[in-house]
Design a protein around this motif. Structure first.
Motif, PDB file in Angstrom:
ATOM      1  N   GLY A  22      27.977  52.105  47.806  1.00 20.08           N
ATOM      2  CA  GLY A  22      26.718  52.287  47.106  1.00 20.08           C
ATOM      3  C   GLY A  22      25.644  51.300  47.499  1.00 20.08           C
ATOM      4  O   GLY A  22      25.857  50.378  48.299  1.00 20.08           O
ATOM      5  N   MET A  23      24.461  51.488  46.893  1.00 21.77           N
ATOM      6  CA  MET A  23      23.292  50.689  47.261  1.00 21.77           C
ATOM      7  C   MET A  23      23.498  49.207  46.988  1.00 21.77           C
ATOM      8  O   MET A  23      23.253  48.363  47.863  1.00 21.77           O
ATOM      9  N   MET A  24      23.930  48.866  45.778  1.00 22.42           N
ATOM     10  CA  MET A  24      24.055  47.451  45.444  1.00 22.42           C
ATOM     11  C   MET A  24      25.105  46.767  46.303  1.00 22.42           C
ATOM     12  O   MET A  24      24.917  45.637  46.756  1.00 22.42           O
ATOM     13  N   ALA A  25      26.230  47.454  46.535  1.00 13.90           N
ATOM     14  CA  ALA A  25      27.280  46.882  47.377  1.00 13.90           C
ATOM     15  C   ALA A  25      26.787  46.696  48.808  1.00 13.90           C
ATOM     16  O   ALA A  25      27.083  45.683  49.451  1.00 13.90           O
ATOM     17  N   THR A  26      26.040  47.660  49.320  1.00 14.70           N
ATOM     18  CA  THR A  26      25.533  47.582  50.685  1.00 14.70           C
ATOM     19  C   THR A  26      24.611  46.378  50.860  1.00 14.70           C
ATOM     20  O   THR A  26      24.658  45.678  51.890  1.00 14.70           O
ATOM     21  N   LEU A  27      23.775  46.105  49.856  1.00 13.70           N
ATOM     22  CA  LEU A  27      22.884  44.946  49.919  1.00 13.70           C
ATOM     23  C   LEU A  27      23.641  43.632  49.758  1.00 13.70           C
ATOM     24  O   LEU A  27      23.235  42.598  50.287  1.00 13.70           O
ATOM     25  N   LEU A  28      24.741  43.671  49.022  1.00 11.95           N
ATOM     26  CA  LEU A  28      25.526  42.471  48.741  1.00 11.95           C
ATOM     27  C   LEU A  28      26.453  42.088  49.898  1.00 11.95           C
ATOM     28  O   LEU A  28      26.721  40.896  50.126  1.00 11.95           O
ATOM     29  N   TYR A  37      34.299  35.801  52.717  1.00 12.19           N
ATOM     30  CA  TYR A  37      35.207  36.620  51.918  1.00 12.19           C
ATOM     31  C   TYR A  37      35.775  37.767  52.737  1.00 12.19           C
ATOM     32  O   TYR A  37      35.090  38.335  53.592  1.00 12.19           O
ATOM     33  N   GLU A  38      37.014  38.108  52.458  1.00 10.76           N
ATOM     34  CA  GLU A  38      37.584  39.363  52.934  1.00 10.76           C
ATOM     35  C   GLU A  38      37.390  40.382  51.825  1.00 10.76           C
ATOM     36  O   GLU A  38      37.809  40.165  50.697  1.00 10.76           O
ATOM     37  N   VAL A  39      36.738  41.496  52.149  1.00  9.65           N
ATOM     38  CA  VAL A  39      36.299  42.425  51.109  1.00  9.65           C
ATOM     39  C   VAL A  39      36.890  43.811  51.331  1.00  9.65           C
ATOM     40  O   VAL A  39      36.793  44.374  52.425  1.00  9.65           O
ATOM     41  N   ARG A  40      37.498  44.344  50.276  1.00  6.58           N
ATOM     42  CA  ARG A  40      37.958  45.726  50.267  1.00  6.58           C
ATOM     43  C   ARG A  40      36.904  46.562  49.551  1.00  6.58           C
ATOM     44  O   ARG A  40      36.606  46.335  48.385  1.00  6.58           O
ATOM     45  N   LEU A  41      36.350  47.534  50.252  1.00  7.09           N
ATOM     46  CA  LEU A  41      35.271  48.361  49.734  1.00  7.09           C
ATOM     47  C   LEU A  41      35.852  49.678  49.239  1.00  7.09           C
ATOM     48  O   LEU A  41      36.258  50.533  50.027  1.00  7.09           O
ATOM     49  N   LEU A  42      35.905  49.839  47.922  1.00  9.62           N
ATOM     50  CA  LEU A  42      36.516  51.007  47.300  1.00  9.62           C
ATOM     51  C   LEU A  42      35.432  51.984  46.862  1.00  9.62           C
ATOM     52  O   LEU A  42      34.480  51.598  46.185  1.00  9.62           O
ATOM     53  N   ASP A  43      35.588  53.253  47.240  1.00  8.72           N
ATOM     54  CA  ASP A  43      34.604  54.249  46.831  1.00  8.72           C
ATOM     55  C   ASP A  43      35.164  55.639  47.112  1.00  8.72           C
ATOM     56  O   ASP A  43      36.183  55.791  47.801  1.00  8.72           O
ATOM     57  N   TYR A  94      26.027  39.006  52.450  1.00  3.83           N
ATOM     58  CA  TYR A  94      26.182  37.680  51.854  1.00  3.83           C
ATOM     59  C   TYR A  94      27.661  37.338  51.684  1.00  3.83           C
ATOM     60  O   TYR A  94      28.070  36.193  51.923  1.00  3.83           O
ATOM     61  N   LEU A  95      28.458  38.300  51.282  1.00  4.51           N
ATOM     62  CA  LEU A  95      29.896  38.076  51.154  1.00  4.51           C
ATOM     63  C   LEU A  95      30.522  37.788  52.513  1.00  4.51           C
ATOM     64  O   LEU A  95      31.390  36.920  52.647  1.00  4.51           O
ATOM     65  N   ALA A 103      20.236  38.504  47.171  1.00  2.00           N
ATOM     66  CA  ALA A 103      20.767  37.137  47.249  1.00  2.00           C
ATOM     67  C   ALA A 103      21.212  36.642  45.887  1.00  2.00           C
ATOM     68  O   ALA A 103      22.247  35.963  45.763  1.00  2.00           O
ATOM     69  N   ASP A 104      20.465  36.979  44.849  1.00  2.00           N
ATOM     70  CA  ASP A 104      20.870  36.562  43.513  1.00  2.00           C
ATOM     71  C   ASP A 104      22.077  37.354  43.017  1.00  2.00           C
ATOM     72  O   ASP A 104      22.880  36.834  42.227  1.00  2.00           O
ATOM     73  N   SER A 105      22.238  38.591  43.470  1.00  2.00           N
ATOM     74  CA  SER A 105      23.453  39.327  43.115  1.00  2.00           C
ATOM     75  C   SER A 105      24.677  38.634  43.715  1.00  2.00           C
ATOM     76  O   SER A 105      25.745  38.569  43.086  1.00  2.00           O
ATOM     77  N   PHE A 106      24.522  38.062  44.906  1.00  2.00           N
ATOM     78  CA  PHE A 106      25.611  37.282  45.496  1.00  2.00           C
ATOM     79  C   PHE A 106      25.858  36.016  44.686  1.00  2.00           C
ATOM     80  O   PHE A 106      27.015  35.640  44.431  1.00  2.00           O
ATOM     81  N   ARG A 107      24.807  35.341  44.272  1.00  2.00           N
ATOM     82  CA  ARG A 107      24.985  34.144  43.440  1.00  2.00           C
ATOM     83  C   ARG A 107      25.706  34.489  42.139  1.00  2.00           C
ATOM     84  O   ARG A 107      26.503  33.691  41.629  1.00  2.00           O
ATOM     85  N   LEU A 108      25.470  35.672  41.637  1.00  2.00           N
ATOM     86  CA  LEU A 108      26.150  36.111  40.414  1.00  2.00           C
ATOM     87  C   LEU A 108      27.634  36.359  40.664  1.00  2.00           C
ATOM     88  O   LEU A 108      28.484  36.004  39.839  1.00  2.00           O
ATOM     89  N   VAL A 109      27.963  36.956  41.796  1.00  2.00           N
ATOM     90  CA  VAL A 109      29.372  37.142  42.163  1.00  2.00           C
ATOM     91  C   VAL A 109      30.060  35.786  42.284  1.00  2.00           C
ATOM     92  O   VAL A 109      31.178  35.592  41.782  1.00  2.00           O
ATOM     93  N   GLU A 110      29.416  34.829  42.946  1.00  2.00           N
ATOM     94  CA  GLU A 110      29.990  33.497  43.078  1.00  2.00           C
ATOM     95  C   GLU A 110      30.246  32.869  41.704  1.00  2.00           C
ATOM     96  O   GLU A 110      31.276  32.229  41.486  1.00  2.00           O
ATOM     97  N   ALA A 111      29.311  33.076  40.782  1.00  2.00           N
ATOM     98  CA  ALA A 111      29.486  32.534  39.433  1.00  2.00           C
ATOM     99  C   ALA A 111      30.678  33.172  38.732  1.00  2.00           C
ATOM    100  O   ALA A 111      31.415  32.502  37.998  1.00  2.00           O
ATOM    101  N   ALA A 112      30.867  34.466  38.956  1.00  2.00           N
ATOM    102  CA  ALA A 112      32.005  35.149  38.338  1.00  2.00           C
ATOM    103  C   ALA A 112      33.331  34.670  38.915  1.00  2.00           C
ATOM    104  O   ALA A 112      34.350  34.664  38.220  1.00  2.00           O
ATOM    105  N   LEU A 113      33.332  34.232  40.165  1.00  2.00           N
ATOM    106  CA  LEU A 113      34.574  33.832  40.822  1.00  2.00           C
ATOM    107  C   LEU A 113      34.868  32.345  40.704  1.00  2.00           C
ATOM    108  O   LEU A 113      35.955  31.907  41.082  1.00  2.00           O
TER     109      LEU A 113
END
Length: 277
Positions: free
Chosen positions: A17-23, A32-38, A26-27, A188-198
């Protein structure tokens, strides 16, 4: 602030999706190793990404996909008003399945995509005065986000997980109208939010935070996010001169905007061309 815990692997639902594509860039840059589920395969994979095709409502798919991961970013689901049956099946059941798969795999960090529509009938001024508003959904979609937050609270309290429910304003590469100059969440701030969650701040527990950038015209009280290490840096005002405000953006004075107005109705009444199919 302590550095975020880098997960050996994290899973991201809604990965095409859009948000994941923009994020994703940064990951990748952060290692990060990222599994993209969709439901469809994510494109243009980087070396540290893998695409997995399946539904967040499928327990077997989710249990398998979350093996040996340390974090989940749950962006998957319907992103507009639909019928009650569709909203429940995808947004509510899909969130429960995702959290249960995380629990079964020992995943202790989960970010849930909530929405301003979970609190859409609150005045804009309420968001500045209160860091965590009580639910006042404006649609079935908003109800599904309230339910997702409740599920996040349950799993955090019952199983000692850190679950961050992020009430997203408006995602996208840039703000698109006058209203989004206050509600924009930059990539970029969505990435900062992911970092905060982790990271380890505020863990374990359930945390409801605003997912918006540090916008000059912003209405959100950002204290709850800052308590877990979310420190937004971007400002929609940078694009203010490029925003077209002549497109009839409905302004109700409520967080839900047009969705909380009489013109936007609950269920498929808003999309008769889809309901007729």
């Amino acid at each position: 602030m302590p550095a975020a815990q880098k997960a050996q692997a994290i899973a991201m639902t809604g990965g095409a999706g859009m948000m994941a594509t923009l994020l994703r860039p940064y990951l990748a840059d952060a290692g990060y190793e990222v599994r993209l589920l969709d439901l469809v395969e994510a494109r243009n994979l980087r070396p540290n990404e893998v695409a997995l095709v399946g539904s967040v409502t499928d327990p077997d798919f989710m249990n398998t996909s979350l093996r040996a991961t340390s974090g989940v970013v749950h962006l998957g689901g319907l992103h507009r008003e639909m019928t009650w049956q569709e909203i429940v099946a995808t947004n509510i059941t899909g969130t429960q399945v995702t959290l249960e798969a995380a629990r079964r795999n020992g995943v202790e960090r989960v970010l849930l995509a909530s929405s301003t529509h979970a609190v859409g009938f609150h005045d804009l001024a309420d968001a500045a005065a209160d860091a965590v508003l009580p639910p006042r959904p404006d649609t079935y979609y908003g109800v599904s986000k309230v339910a997702a937050e409740a599920l996040g609270s349950l799993y955090a309290d019952k199983y000692g997980m850190k679950v961050v429910s992020t009430r997203i304003g408006t995602g996208g590469q840039r703000p698109g109208n006058a209203r989004t100059l206050g509600s924009w969440l930059s990539p970029a701030d969505s990435f900062r939010l992911v970092e905060a969650a982790l990271n380890d701040l505020g863990a374990p527990g359930h945390h409801v935070v605003w997912a918006v950038s540090a916008n000059t015209r912003g209405w959100a009280n950002l204290q709850a996010g800052r308590r877990i290490g979310y420190d937004p840096q971007d400002d929609a005002e940078l694009y203010a001169n490029e925003v077209d405000t002549s497109g009839g953006n409905a302004e109700t004075g409520l967080l839900g905007g047009f969705w909380a107005s009489d013109g936007h109705r609950v269920g498929m009444d808003n999309y008769p061309h889809l309901a007729a199919k």
